[in-house]
Design a protein around this motif. Structure first.
Motif, mmCIF file in Angstrom:
data_model
loop_
_atom_site.group_PDB
_atom_site.id
_atom_site.type_symbol
_atom_site.label_atom_id
_atom_site.label_comp_id
_atom_site.label_asym_id
_atom_site.label_seq_id
_atom_site.Cartn_x
_atom_site.Cartn_y
_atom_site.Cartn_z
ATOM 1 N N THR A 68 0.827 -1.190 0.000
ATOM 2 C CA THR A 68 0.000 0.000 0.000
ATOM 3 C C THR A 68 0.868 1.248 0.000
ATOM 4 O OG1 THR A 68 -0.069 0.316 2.402
ATOM 5 C CG2 THR A 68 -1.666 -1.228 1.466
ATOM 6 N N THR A 69 0.212 2.400 -0.240
ATOM 7 C CA THR A 69 0.853 3.675 0.080
ATOM 8 C C THR A 69 0.700 3.940 1.570
ATOM 9 O OG1 THR A 69 0.418 4.569 -2.130
ATOM 10 C CG2 THR A 69 0.884 6.154 -0.385
ATOM 11 N N VAL A 70 -0.540 3.745 2.078
ATOM 12 C CA VAL A 70 -0.823 3.912 3.504
ATOM 13 C C VAL A 70 -1.783 2.817 3.955
ATOM 14 C CG1 VAL A 70 -1.774 5.424 5.282
ATOM 15 C CG2 VAL A 70 -0.520 6.424 3.368
ATOM 16 N N ALA A 71 -1.487 2.165 5.064
ATOM 17 C CA ALA A 71 -2.402 1.224 5.715
ATOM 18 C C ALA A 71 -2.853 1.849 7.030
ATOM 19 C CB ALA A 71 -1.729 -0.116 5.968
ATOM 20 N N ILE A 72 -4.165 1.826 7.281
ATOM 21 C CA ILE A 72 -4.737 2.463 8.466
ATOM 22 C C ILE A 72 -5.480 1.407 9.276
ATOM 23 C CG2 ILE A 72 -6.366 4.203 9.298
ATOM 24 C CD1 ILE A 72 -5.826 5.739 6.674
ATOM 25 N N PHE A 73 -5.059 1.193 10.509
ATOM 26 C CA PHE A 73 -5.679 0.209 11.396
ATOM 27 C C PHE A 73 -6.301 0.952 12.578
ATOM 28 C CE2 PHE A 73 -2.023 -2.856 10.087
ATOM 29 C CZ PHE A 73 -2.587 -2.986 8.835
ATOM 30 N N TRP A 74 -7.615 0.736 12.804
ATOM 31 C CA TRP A 74 -8.284 1.465 13.863
ATOM 32 C C TRP A 74 -9.284 0.570 14.571
ATOM 33 C CZ3 TRP A 74 -6.753 5.113 16.587
ATOM 34 C CH2 TRP A 74 -7.632 5.884 17.374
ATOM 35 N N ARG A 75 -9.733 0.995 15.748
ATOM 36 C CA ARG A 75 -10.650 0.244 16.603
ATOM 37 C C ARG A 75 -10.136 -1.172 16.839
ATOM 38 N NH1 ARG A 75 -14.854 4.182 15.941
ATOM 39 N NH2 ARG A 75 -15.131 4.296 13.695
ATOM 40 N N GLU A 76 -8.854 -1.276 17.192
ATOM 41 C CA GLU A 76 -8.194 -2.538 17.532
ATOM 42 C C GLU A 76 -8.044 -3.478 16.347
ATOM 43 O OE1 GLU A 76 -9.832 -4.385 21.005
ATOM 44 O OE2 GLU A 76 -10.034 -2.494 22.079
ATOM 45 N N PHE A 77 -8.270 -2.972 15.137
ATOM 46 C CA PHE A 77 -8.056 -3.824 13.964
ATOM 47 C C PHE A 77 -6.567 -4.104 13.785
ATOM 48 C CE2 PHE A 77 -6.685 -4.418 9.644
ATOM 49 C CZ PHE A 77 -7.549 -5.380 9.171
ATOM 50 N N CYS A 78 -6.278 -5.349 13.457
ATOM 51 C CA CYS A 78 -4.955 -5.756 13.006
ATOM 52 C C CYS A 78 -5.147 -7.023 12.185
ATOM 53 C CB CYS A 78 -4.020 -6.034 14.185
ATOM 54 S SG CYS A 78 -2.302 -6.364 13.692
ATOM 55 N N ALA A 122 -1.264 3.149 12.992
ATOM 56 C CA ALA A 122 -1.972 2.311 13.954
ATOM 57 C C ALA A 122 -1.677 2.823 15.351
ATOM 58 C CB ALA A 122 -1.528 0.853 13.828
ATOM 59 N N PRO A 123 -2.625 2.685 16.285
ATOM 60 C CA PRO A 123 -2.353 3.087 17.674
ATOM 61 C C PRO A 123 -1.185 2.301 18.250
ATOM 62 C CG PRO A 123 -4.705 2.655 17.329
ATOM 63 C CD PRO A 123 -3.988 2.170 16.110
ATOM 64 N N ALA A 124 -0.468 2.912 19.142
ATOM 65 C CA ALA A 124 0.732 2.285 19.700
ATOM 66 C C ALA A 124 0.410 0.984 20.424
ATOM 67 C CB ALA A 124 1.424 3.258 20.650
ATOM 68 N N TYR A 125 -0.811 0.874 20.992
ATOM 69 C CA TYR A 125 -1.122 -0.326 21.775
ATOM 70 C C TYR A 125 -1.199 -1.584 20.920
ATOM 71 C CZ TYR A 125 -5.958 0.643 20.277
ATOM 72 O OH TYR A 125 -7.085 0.898 19.540
ATOM 73 N N LEU A 126 -1.291 -1.446 19.583
ATOM 74 C CA LEU A 126 -1.318 -2.637 18.737
ATOM 75 C C LEU A 126 0.038 -3.332 18.675
ATOM 76 C CD1 LEU A 126 -3.567 -1.752 15.665
ATOM 77 C CD2 LEU A 126 -4.099 -3.182 17.637
ATOM 78 N N ASP A 127 1.121 -2.574 18.920
ATOM 79 C CA ASP A 127 2.467 -3.157 18.945
ATOM 80 C C ASP A 127 2.725 -3.989 17.685
ATOM 81 O OD1 ASP A 127 4.991 -3.724 19.806
ATOM 82 O OD2 ASP A 127 4.398 -5.252 21.266
ATOM 83 N N LEU A 128 2.706 -3.330 16.536
ATOM 84 C CA LEU A 128 2.823 -4.017 15.248
ATOM 85 C C LEU A 128 4.063 -4.905 15.115
ATOM 86 C CD1 LEU A 128 1.521 -1.428 12.636
ATOM 87 C CD2 LEU A 128 0.441 -3.544 13.387
ATOM 88 N N PRO A 129 5.205 -4.527 15.689
ATOM 89 C CA PRO A 129 6.365 -5.429 15.547
ATOM 90 C C PRO A 129 6.127 -6.833 16.078
ATOM 91 C CG PRO A 129 7.093 -3.263 16.251
ATOM 92 C CD PRO A 129 5.588 -3.251 16.329
ATOM 93 N N THR A 130 5.165 -7.004 16.983
ATOM 94 C CA THR A 130 4.883 -8.345 17.515
ATOM 95 C C THR A 130 3.668 -8.980 16.842
ATOM 96 O OG1 THR A 130 3.417 -7.550 19.285
ATOM 97 C CG2 THR A 130 5.790 -7.603 19.742
ATOM 98 N N ASP A 140 -15.887 10.881 15.451
ATOM 99 C CA ASP A 140 -15.583 9.964 14.352
ATOM 100 C C ASP A 140 -14.113 9.959 13.968
ATOM 101 O OD1 ASP A 140 -18.183 9.055 14.021
ATOM 102 O OD2 ASP A 140 -18.717 10.754 12.760
ATOM 103 N N ASP A 141 -13.321 10.814 14.592
ATOM 104 C CA ASP A 141 -11.919 10.925 14.210
ATOM 105 C C ASP A 141 -11.075 9.818 14.837
ATOM 106 O OD1 ASP A 141 -12.439 13.145 12.707
ATOM 107 O OD2 ASP A 141 -11.798 14.584 14.224
ATOM 108 N N PHE A 142 -9.900 9.620 14.239
ATOM 109 C CA PHE A 142 -8.911 8.669 14.756
ATOM 110 C C PHE A 142 -7.726 9.490 15.282
ATOM 111 C CE2 PHE A 142 -10.264 5.811 10.941
ATOM 112 C CZ PHE A 142 -11.504 5.609 11.522
ATOM 113 N N PRO A 143 -7.857 10.109 16.463
ATOM 114 C CA PRO A 143 -6.849 11.089 16.892
ATOM 115 C C PRO A 143 -5.449 10.523 17.082
ATOM 116 C CG PRO A 143 -8.390 10.567 18.671
ATOM 117 C CD PRO A 143 -8.950 9.961 17.437
ATOM 118 N N GLU A 144 -5.353 9.267 17.502
ATOM 119 C CA GLU A 144 -4.016 8.719 17.765
ATOM 120 C C GLU A 144 -3.188 8.566 16.496
ATOM 121 O OE1 GLU A 144 -3.465 5.562 20.653
ATOM 122 O OE2 GLU A 144 -5.590 5.685 21.121
ATOM 123 N N ILE A 145 -3.858 8.543 15.347
ATOM 124 C CA ILE A 145 -3.118 8.420 14.092
ATOM 125 C C ILE A 145 -3.353 9.622 13.182
ATOM 126 C CG2 ILE A 145 -2.969 5.906 14.129
ATOM 127 C CD1 ILE A 145 -5.365 5.750 12.342
#
Length: 226
Positions: free
Chosen positions: A136-146, A160-168, A200-205
């Motif tokens: 992708t150009t940009v991938a957006i993960f929200w509401r605990e989506f992964c 993505a919000p930091a709590y998703l911890d994408l590296p893991t 409706d906004d995704f403020p963390e991202i």
């Protein structure tokens, strides 16, 4: 591009012949699907939750649990699922679309690579497994989506919000080809939060959720033209 109804036992037989792992398809609903021979192409938007607007409604007028494309699928518009239904799309090849927006209880399984300008996951109830790359150009993960699985590389800017911890997360690798590029250089400015934040906004991202959905459903561009 004729479609036909596919009973669950026949779907499992097809999955096994195409070597789709059982651990991938075992969480699908064991119901009837619509089989689309590949390679398949769709002009315009592909709404997974509105069967009467898909190109397969002529041969298979009654909606089923989802769609199985036996090969590659190319959509020159957006793939969207915006309601709370449990629509499924299984692609036994590569998937290409302009943008992909998944809400509700969507199921997306792709045996090959997924290529899109943006990939947006906006829900928690889902099954998303990609056995190749997600490009992708940009991938957006929200509401605990992964994604439940990206066996290859997640290629592009990932928000993505930091709590998703994408590296893991169950993702083969994360690659941002332009790590120094500001988000304003990747997405159109209407999508970025400026000033007050709405519910409706995704403020963390930094994304305006309502503007994102409006652009997607209206066919407006999300990314900046290089």
């Amino acid at each position: 591009m004729r479609s036909s109804y596919l009973a669950w036992d026949d779907a499992v037989d097809l999955f096994e012949r195409r070597r789709l792992p059982e651990g991938t398809y075992e969480n699908l609903y064991e119901e009837e699907y619509i089989l689309v021979p590949g390679p398949a192409s769709v002009t315009g938007e592909l709404p997974l939750d509105e069967h009467e607007r898909t190109p397969w409604r002529t041969d298979t007028p009654d909606a089923a649990t989802g769609y199985v494309v036996d090969g590659d699928l190319t959509v020159d518009g957006n793939i969207v699922n915006v309601d709370d239904g449990a629509a499924a799309l299984v692609v036994l090849g590569d998937l290409r679309a302009r943008n992909i927006y998944l809400a509700g209880d969507t199921k997306l399984i792709v045996l090959g690579h997924v290529t899109a300008e943006t990939f947006v996951g906006d829900m928690t109830d889902k099954l998303v497994m990609i056995h190749g790359d997600l490009r992708t150009t940009v991938a957006i993960f929200w509401r605990e989506f992964c994604p439940d699985l990206v066996a290859g590389t997640l290629h592009g800017r990932t928000l993505a919000p930091a709590y998703l911890d994408l590296p893991t997360a169950p993702i083969g690798g994360l690659v941002d080809p332009t790590p120094d590029a500001p988000l304003t250089g990747l997405l159109v400015p209407e999508l970025l939060i400026k000033g007050a934040v709405s519910p409706d906004d995704f403020p963390e991202i930094g994304i305006r959720g309502s503007a994102l959905r409006e652009h997607l459903l209206s066919g407006l561009p999300l990314t900046r033209t290089p």
